[in-house]
Design a protein around this motif. Structure first.
Motif, mmCIF file in Angstrom:
data_model
loop_
_atom_site.group_PDB
_atom_site.id
_atom_site.type_symbol
_atom_site.label_atom_id
_atom_site.label_comp_id
_atom_site.label_asym_id
_atom_site.label_seq_id
_atom_site.Cartn_x
_atom_site.Cartn_y
_atom_site.Cartn_z
ATOM 1 N N UNK A 125 28.028 27.691 116.109
ATOM 2 C CA UNK A 125 26.761 26.960 116.230
ATOM 3 C C UNK A 125 26.402 26.859 117.709
ATOM 4 N N UNK A 126 25.306 27.512 118.099
ATOM 5 C CA UNK A 126 24.916 27.578 119.503
ATOM 6 C C UNK A 126 23.493 27.081 119.682
ATOM 7 N N UNK A 127 23.238 26.459 120.829
ATOM 8 C CA UNK A 127 21.846 26.161 121.140
ATOM 9 C C UNK A 127 21.209 27.445 121.693
ATOM 10 N N UNK B 146 22.827 33.463 126.420
ATOM 11 C CA UNK B 146 23.859 33.873 127.376
ATOM 12 C C UNK B 146 24.891 34.788 126.721
ATOM 13 N N UNK B 147 25.300 34.449 125.492
ATOM 14 C CA UNK B 147 26.286 35.275 124.788
ATOM 15 C C UNK B 147 25.710 36.656 124.482
ATOM 16 N N UNK C 107 32.703 28.304 121.516
ATOM 17 C CA UNK C 107 31.926 29.378 122.149
ATOM 18 C C UNK C 107 32.280 29.517 123.625
ATOM 19 N N UNK C 108 32.439 28.388 124.301
ATOM 20 C CA UNK C 108 32.787 28.433 125.719
ATOM 21 C C UNK C 108 34.135 29.134 125.924
ATOM 22 N N UNK D 179 14.211 33.357 118.282
ATOM 23 C CA UNK D 179 13.086 32.459 118.062
ATOM 24 C C UNK D 179 12.651 31.661 119.268
ATOM 25 N N UNK D 180 13.379 31.789 120.378
ATOM 26 C CA UNK D 180 13.028 31.016 121.571
ATOM 27 C C UNK D 180 12.876 31.953 122.765
#
Length: 669
Positions: free
Chosen positions: A161-163, A169-170, A131-132, A198-199
């Motif tokens: 898979x991202x937190x 940010x994406x 992702x980075x 969800x957050x």
């Protein structure tokens, strides 16, 4: 068979027949196919897992068979050959080859886009750094003018898979790129993402750009619904995150002086939860300050709450929290302190805020200048905002700057310029202005002698505000403006009713400054003998609050009243004070009216600063002498006369001979 374009497998196409190859040749050819055009020898060798000498021997065979181009860096003979080689590679082996190539290129320091091309071919595979890299590649592609490719990179990043923070940010970056070329598409994408967030981080990343896009697209009515939808998802799981969203919603409505009822609902929601969630105490204070500012409930508590919020909040994280506090200070606080608070937040936001947020802060600063009476500072600041907003599609923000600027220009004597400004920024769809716009338009109409039309605008402004229960007499001074128009229209009964309402509202908000201005307004509707008492108190309250222009108006009316009731001598001091304050504020029309009533002595204080030579030249110019005539009489060069006259104009804060004649008439050294 699948054809390849720009590194992405797209559409079916005829596959060329490949010659029979030994295992080593197939491995080399596939490595070149995976790496793509202009593959370096070392990378092909690493990916094929063979020594360079063996690779070179195999390459010559592939060149002879017409599969590899006879040049360096290495490339296959045609895109069709590449597609055929990749198509014949089993899917698992192909994905692994692209992942290996991505690792290899990243380790060698290749650019983000080179690595991202391999990640795209492999698809989402859970690589920790994928992702980075894809985000870096998107930024690079966007910078070189390839937004579609940047969008593709970010879409793949979303599939990794991202937190929650990474995903937020994406999403924000993707929305920014989509908005540049396809704003409706960006809105649709964010609305689709909203139910899945969800957050608090994800929701903030969605609602921030979505709010701006909806406003820019003229879809203001959807903004409250968007915030409500987001808040409902967090109400129980993350009350602090839900409170931040509700504060953002409240800020949108408070900027338009609407939404008191919904803000009260949010305040009630916070009141219920603050005992269980102590973190909600600061958001609750911010909302109380903003609500009191809209309704005019209690200025003292509003200022106290605002100061407490600013002492705790971090503008980089909680801009809307700070905005509510600064909003209260700009209306109820001491003007210099309000300006200082806005500047402090602005400094802390450096590099962390977009243009809209910075303009919002400058609008609040301009309001503080206007309350102080510093028309020059307000006009300068607001005029500087307009070029920054050119091309902006935030119509409410532009309208706020324009109406605030027009409102400051009228008492500065620039009514015609204010009229042209409003004309140039009329709503293209014919919609009526906001209450701020109605007030500004009414003031411009009144300055132009269109009193009946001005009264209609001021009364419509009041109808909207009282309907919304946003009836703070210091926020939008519609009643004083309407009273002036009604008196000129010979409607004294209506003027008296509004003046008494205005006085009651000022008493209710516990603001000495508001009460002082209300006394000044009320005096204008009272018999002449009752005015001095009210106006004397108005002067004292305005002076204590540091509201110089309010004080100037009160001194002027007090001087007029005293001339009729107590004679010239008692009136003179107040008229001279009105001249001094009006000039300090930049209120030229008021200064001229007060000077005319005060007589020649009103000029004395100003002319004392002239040198003897400047005095002689000023007096001769007043007598009608031309510059050459003055030069001849005083044995000076013409340029010396011009230099001294420029100094006279600067010291007396005037623009030319006409004003000099008015000022000097009747004065002698």
């Amino acid at each position: 068979m699948v054809a390849e374009t720009n590194g992405t497998l797209l559409a079916p196409r005829e596959e060329p027949a490949l010659p029979e190859l030994d295992v080593g040749a197939v491995v080399i050819a596939r490595a070149i196919a995976v790496l793509g055009a202009d593959a370096p020898v070392w990378a092909v060798a690493e990916l094929a897992r063979m020594p360079v000498p063996d690779l070179l021997a195999g390459l010559d065979d592939l060149v002879a068979r017409g599969l590899v181009a006879n040049r360096f860096p290495l490339s296959l003979k045609s895109p069709e050959v590449r597609a055929a080689l990749l198509a014949e590679t089993p899917i698992g082996a192909r994905i692994q080859a692209h992942l290996d190539a991505a690792h290899l290129l990243r380790g060698a320091g290749a650019g983000p886009e080179k690595v991202a091309e391999q990640l795209q071919q492999a698809g989402p595979a859970g690589v920790p750094w994928a992702a980075e890299t894809l985000r870096a590649a998107a930024a690079q592609a966007r910078g070189r003018g390839a937004p579609e490719l940047a969008t593709a990179y970010l879409r793949q990043a979303l599939a990794e898979r991202l937190d929650p923070a990474e995903r937020a940010a994406v999403l924000s970056e993707l929305a920014g790129i989509r908005a540049e070329t396809d704003a409706p598409g960006a809105i649709a994408m964010l609305l689709d993402e909203l139910p899945w967030a969800g957050t608090a981080e994800e929701l903030q990343a969605i609602v921030g750009p979505l709010r701006r896009l909806l406003i820019a697209g003229g879809r203001h009515d959807e903004v409250p619904w968007m915030f409500d939808s987001a808040q409902e998802r967090l109400a129980e799981s993350d009350p602090v995150g839900a409170a931040r969203l509700q504060l953002s919603r409240a800020a949108v409505q408070a900027r338009l002086a609407s939404g008191v009822a919904s803000i009260e609902v949010t305040k009630g929601w916070l009141d219920e939860r603050v005992k269980r969630e102590p973190q909600l105490a600061v958001p609750l204070l911010a909302l109380r300050a903003s609500l009191a500012t809209l309704t005019g409930a209690d200025a003292t508590k509003a200022v106290r709450s605002a100061r407490a919020v600013l002492a705790e909040a971090d503008p980089r994280v909680d801009f809307d929290l700070c905005w509510h506090a600064l909003f209260a200070l700009s209306v109820f606080g001491e003007p210099a302190a309000a300006d200082a608070a806005c500047l402090r937040v602005r400094r802390e936001l450096a590099g962390h805020a977009d243009e809209w947020d910075l303009v919002e802060l400058d609008i609040l600063r301009a309001r503080a200048f206007r309350r102080k009476g510093d028309l020059r500072a307000a006009i300068s600041l607001l005029s500087g905002l307009l070029p920054r907003l050119e091309g902006q599609v935030n119509r409410p923000l532009v309208a706020s700057v324009v109406s605030s600027l027009a409102e400051a220009m009228v008492p500065a004597g620039a009514g015609e310029s204010a009229s042209a400004l409003l004309q140039a920024h009329r709503s293209p769809d014919g919609h009526e202005p906001s209450p701020y716009g109605l007030l500004a338009r009414g003031l411009v109409l009144s300055a132009g002698g269109q009193t009946a039309a001005a009264a209609r605008d001021h009364l419509e402004c009041g109808r909207q505000l009282t309907g919304w229960r946003a009836d703070n007499p210091e926020l939008i001074r519609w009643r004083p403006a309407a009273i002036g128009a009604l008196l000129r229209l010979d409607r004294p009964a209506d003027a008296v009713r509004l003046a008494e309402e205005n006085y009651e509202r000022a008493q209710a908000c516990h603001s000495s400054a508001a009460l002082g201005f209300a006394q000044y307004v009320l005096a204008g509707t009272r018999p002449l003998r009752e005015r001095p008492v009210l106006l004397t108190e108005a002067v004292e309250r305005s002076q204590a609050a540091g509201h110089l222009l309010d004080e100037a108006f009160a001194h002027y009316e007090l001087g007029k009243a005293l001339r009729s009731t107590s004679g010239e001598q008692s009136a003179h001091h107040h008229l001279l004070r009105a001249v001094t304050l009006a000039e300090e504020c930049g209120a030229r029309p008021l200064a001229e009216r007060a000077r005319a009533l005060a007589g020649p002595s009103a000029s004395a204080g100003r002319t004392r600063g002239l040198t003897p030579q400047e005095w002689k030249i000023a007096q001769l110019a007043t007598d009608g002498r031309s510059n050459p005539e003055i030069a001849k009489e005083l044995f000076l060069a013409r340029r010396t006369v011009e230099f001294h006259l420029s100094g006279v104009y600067r010291k007396l804060a005037i623009s030319g001979r006409r004003e000099l004649t008015q000022l000097m008439r009747g004065r002698r050294p």
